[in-house]
Design a protein around this motif. Structure first.
Motif, short mmCIF file in Angstrom:
data_model
loop_
_atom_site.label_atom_id
_atom_site.label_comp_id
_atom_site.label_asym_id
_atom_site.label_seq_id
_atom_site.Cartn_x
_atom_site.Cartn_y
_atom_site.Cartn_z
N ASP A 60 10.51 17.29 -18.88
CA ASP A 60 9.34 17.44 -20.08
C ASP A 60 8.06 18.65 -20.28
O ASP A 60 6.84 18.18 -19.95
CB ASP A 60 9.02 15.65 -20.35
CG ASP A 60 8.78 16.02 -21.77
OD1 ASP A 60 8.93 16.26 -22.29
OD2 ASP A 60 7.56 14.45 -21.87
N THR A 61 8.91 19.49 -21.02
CA THR A 61 7.76 20.66 -21.01
C THR A 61 6.71 20.10 -21.63
O THR A 61 5.80 20.83 -21.90
CB THR A 61 8.19 21.33 -21.42
OG1 THR A 61 8.77 21.21 -23.04
CG2 THR A 61 9.16 21.84 -20.86
N ASN A 62 6.78 18.61 -23.22
CA ASN A 62 5.41 18.47 -24.15
C ASN A 62 4.89 17.99 -23.02
O ASN A 62 3.37 18.30 -23.66
CB ASN A 62 6.36 17.74 -25.13
CG ASN A 62 6.91 18.49 -25.82
OD1 ASN A 62 7.29 19.43 -25.70
ND2 ASN A 62 7.90 17.36 -26.41
N ALA A 116 1.22 20.77 -18.32
CA ALA A 116 -0.17 21.21 -18.18
C ALA A 116 0.31 22.34 -17.76
O ALA A 116 0.98 22.85 -15.88
CB ALA A 116 -1.56 20.92 -17.34
N THR A 117 -0.06 23.12 -18.51
CA THR A 117 -0.59 24.77 -18.05
C THR A 117 -1.41 25.13 -17.37
O THR A 117 -2.21 25.43 -18.15
CB THR A 117 -0.09 26.32 -18.99
OG1 THR A 117 1.20 25.45 -19.91
CG2 THR A 117 0.03 27.83 -18.76
N THR A 118 -1.06 25.17 -16.32
CA THR A 118 -2.85 25.97 -15.58
C THR A 118 -2.73 27.77 -15.88
O THR A 118 -1.89 28.37 -16.38
CB THR A 118 -2.16 26.48 -14.04
OG1 THR A 118 -1.06 27.46 -13.28
CG2 THR A 118 -2.00 24.95 -13.50
N LEU A 119 -4.15 28.41 -15.78
CA LEU A 119 -4.09 29.75 -15.78
C LEU A 119 -3.48 30.69 -15.04
O LEU A 119 -2.62 31.45 -16.18
CB LEU A 119 -5.65 30.05 -15.44
CG LEU A 119 -6.30 31.36 -15.35
CD1 LEU A 119 -6.25 32.15 -16.84
CD2 LEU A 119 -7.18 31.38 -14.67
N LEU A 147 -11.40 23.61 -17.02
CA LEU A 147 -11.44 22.68 -15.26
C LEU A 147 -10.55 21.89 -15.27
O LEU A 147 -11.41 20.46 -15.69
CB LEU A 147 -12.61 23.74 -14.54
CG LEU A 147 -12.83 22.97 -13.09
CD1 LEU A 147 -11.72 23.70 -13.26
CD2 LEU A 147 -13.97 23.31 -12.88
N ASP A 148 -9.82 21.41 -14.39
CA ASP A 148 -9.07 19.62 -14.58
C ASP A 148 -10.54 19.33 -13.24
O ASP A 148 -9.67 19.96 -12.56
CB ASP A 148 -7.86 19.82 -14.58
CG ASP A 148 -7.43 18.27 -14.27
OD1 ASP A 148 -8.21 17.29 -13.98
OD2 ASP A 148 -6.20 18.14 -14.48
N GLU A 158 -8.07 23.02 -11.48
CA GLU A 158 -7.61 24.61 -11.93
C GLU A 158 -7.72 24.24 -13.38
O GLU A 158 -8.23 23.11 -13.96
CB GLU A 158 -5.89 23.53 -11.92
CG GLU A 158 -5.10 23.79 -10.14
CD GLU A 158 -4.66 25.08 -9.40
OE1 GLU A 158 -4.81 26.07 -10.56
OE2 GLU A 158 -4.91 25.43 -8.47
N PHE A 159 -7.97 25.44 -13.77
CA PHE A 159 -8.11 25.65 -15.34
C PHE A 159 -6.67 25.18 -15.88
O PHE A 159 -5.58 26.27 -15.81
CB PHE A 159 -8.33 26.85 -15.49
CG PHE A 159 -10.18 27.28 -15.00
CD1 PHE A 159 -11.03 26.70 -16.48
CD2 PHE A 159 -10.51 28.03 -14.25
CE1 PHE A 159 -12.18 26.44 -15.51
CE2 PHE A 159 -11.32 28.42 -13.68
CZ PHE A 159 -12.90 27.39 -14.67
N ILE A 160 -6.82 23.91 -16.48
CA ILE A 160 -5.61 24.09 -18.02
C ILE A 160 -5.89 24.91 -18.79
O ILE A 160 -6.81 24.74 -19.98
CB ILE A 160 -5.32 22.12 -17.99
CG1 ILE A 160 -5.56 21.95 -16.59
CG2 ILE A 160 -3.93 22.37 -18.53
CD1 ILE A 160 -4.22 22.29 -15.18
N LEU A 161 -4.64 25.31 -19.73
CA LEU A 161 -5.02 25.86 -20.51
C LEU A 161 -4.82 24.95 -21.78
O LEU A 161 -4.48 23.78 -22.44
CB LEU A 161 -3.01 26.35 -21.53
CG LEU A 161 -3.38 26.86 -22.73
CD1 LEU A 161 -4.34 28.08 -23.47
CD2 LEU A 161 -1.52 27.67 -22.54
#
Length: 388
Positions: A7-9, A12-15, A193-194, A199-202
Motif C-alpha cells: 500500500d503505497t499510500n 512513508a518516504t525517507t529523505l 525527523l521521526d 529518519e527524516f520523513i517527507l
C-alpha cells in the motif's frame, strides 16, 4: 495464495528514498560550470551521499540542542554548543568523502579537505543559527553546496560563486521536532525527523510560497539607526494594504531561519536592512542569505537586497555581509519599488497594484452578496442544512 501488494499510500518516504527516486530528474549538475569532467550519474550519487551526511549532522546537533535546552540553568560547565555544532558538521562532511573545501560561519578561514578524503563539492554552512536566543525552537542550520570549479587541488575560488550556481541548499530548524527543508534546483521539499525511526520523513512536497502575504518580519528596534529613506520605506510598506486585502501584521522571532521558515509556509516578507552598526548589512551572503534565497526562489518567491537579486551577487570574501529582502514575490516586488524611489522604480507598478487590489475587493463583495431568492427567506434558514 494471494500475492502481497504494498500500500503505497501508507508508505512513508525517507529523505534518502526521496533523493534516489528523483535521481534522473536531478539535472542541476549538467548545467554546472566545472572544468572537472565527470559522469552525471556519479555526480548525483556523490551529492546524495553528501546530503545524507548533512542529515546526520542535523540529527546530531538537533539532539544536542534539545538536551542543552532541557538542562539549561543547571549550572554545570559544558562545552559551548556552537563549538559542538561546528565540529559535528565538519566531521560529518569530512567522513562523507564527498567535499573538497568547507566554509563555516564559526571559522575565519575555509577548511581544505585532505586529498585522500576529497570529493567534488564545496560546502558552505552556518552550523547553528539563532544561538543568541536560548529556546531551541529558534535555532537551526543553513547550508549550500557548490560544484568544485577548479581542477586539481581545491582553492578559495571554489566557494566564491554566486548563489545561482548552487547545486543544493537547505536549512534545518530545531524544536519539538527537527525539520529539514532542501532544494536541488527542482523545487523545495520538507522532511520531519521521526524519532522512532531516526529518519527524516517527507512531509512537505513541492512547497510553493504564497504569491503575497500580510505578515512582515523586521527588527524595528533598529529603526533609530536606519537611514531616513529606510524608515520612510517601512512606514509606506505598512500602510500599503497587502494584495490579499489584509492589513499587515508584524511577526519577528529574531532568528533568520525561523522567520524565513514561517514566511516560506505562510507567505509574507522578511527584511534585514543595513544600519549604522552594520553599514553593509548584518547577514552573511555566502552561507546565510544565498542558501535561503535559493530555497525561496525555488518555491516561487523572490530574494533581493532591495536593488539586486541576491543569487546574482558574487562574494568578494567568505564572510561578506549584505542586507536582505526575502519572501513572497509580490511583497518583495513592492519593497523593491519603494526602495528604488520614484526616479528609478516602475512608474506604473503602484497603479497596476492598486487596480489589482480594487478588482479583488470587488470580487469579494460580489461573492458575499446575499440573494434572498436563491438562498432562502432568511440568513438563518440559508445556513441551516436542508432536509430532503
Amino acid at each position: 495464495m494471494k500475492g502481497f501488494h504494498k500500500d503505497t499510500n501508507n508508505h512513508a518516504t525517507t529523505l534518502v528514498q526521496h533523493l534516489l527516486s528523483t535521481h534522473r530528474r536531478l539535472h542541476v549538475l549538467e548545467g554546472a560550470e566545472s572544468s572537472n569532467a565527470s559522469a552525471e550519474k556519479d555526480g548525483v550519487d556523490d551529492l546524495i551521499m553528501l546530503l545524507a551526511s548533512i542529515a546526520v549532522a542535523v540529527k546530531s546537533v538537533g539532539s544536542a540542542v534539545r538536551r542543552r535546552d532541557i538542562t539549561h540553568g543547571s549550572g554545570t560547565e559544558s562545552e559551548p554548543l556552537e563549538r559542538v555544532a561546528n565540529e559535528t558538521w565538519i566531521d560529518c562532511l569530512l567522513y562523507s568523502q564527498r567535499s573538497c573545501i568547507l566554509v563555516s560561519e564559526d571559522l575565519e578561514n575555509p577548511v581544505v579537505v585532505e586529498s585522500n578524503m576529497q570529493g567534488k563539492f564545496a560546502v558552505v554552512f552556518d552550523p547553528l543559527t539563532g544561538r543568541s536566543n536560548p529556546p531551541c525552537q529558534e535555532m537551526g542550520a543553513i547550508f549550500g553546496v557548490f560544484r568544485q570549479m577548479s581542477g586539481g587541488s581545491p582553492v578559495i575560488e571554489d566557494v566564491m560563486q554566486p548563489g545561482r550556481q548552487m547545486v543544493a541548499a537547505g536549512y534545518a530548524l530545531y524544536g519539538a521536532c527537527t525539520v529539514l527543508f532542501l532544494s536541488l534546483g527542482s523545487g523545495v521539499h520538507g522532511f520531519t525527523l521521526d524519532p522512532a525511526l531516526n529518519e527524516f520523513i517527507l512531509t512537505h512536497e513541492n512547497i510553493r510560497i504564497p504569491y503575497c502575504g500580510h505578515i512582515y518580519s523586521v527588527n524595528e528596534g533598529y529603526s533609530s539607526l536606519w537611514q531616513p529613506e529606510i524608515r520612510e520605506l517601512i512606514s509606506r510598506f505598512k500602510t500599503e494594504v497587502s494584495l490579499n486585502g489584509k492589513e499587515r501584521t508584524l511577526r519577528y522571532i529574531g532568528s533568520m531561519v525561523a522567520d524565513v521558515h514561517r514566511t516560506l509556509l505562510n507567505g509574507g516578507i522578511f527584511m534585514y536592512f543595513a544600519h549604522q552598526q552594520w553599514p553593509n548589512g548584518k547577514l552573511k551572503l555566502l552561507y546565510e542569505a544565498s542558501p535561503l534565497a535559493f530555497i525561496i526562489e525555488q518555491a516561487g518567491g523572490k530574494a533581493s537586497t532591495g536593488l539586486e537579486r541576491i543569487l546574482d551577487i558574487t562574494p568578494t570574501s567568505v564572510h561578506d555581509r549584505i542586507q536582505v529582502v526575502i519572501g513572497s514575490y509580490e511583497d518583495v516586488e513592492l519593497v523593491e519599488q519603494l526602495y528604488k524611489g520614484p526616479s528609478t522604480s516602475d512608474p506604473m507598478y503602484l497603479l497596476r497594484r492598486s487596480h489589482s487590489i480594487e478588482e479583488m475587493k470587488d470580487s469579494k463583495e460580489e461573492s458575499n452578496v446575499f440573494h434572498k431568492e436563491e438562498d432562502g427567506p432568511t440568513i438563518l434558514c440559508s445556513t441551516l442544512p436542508r432536509i430532503a
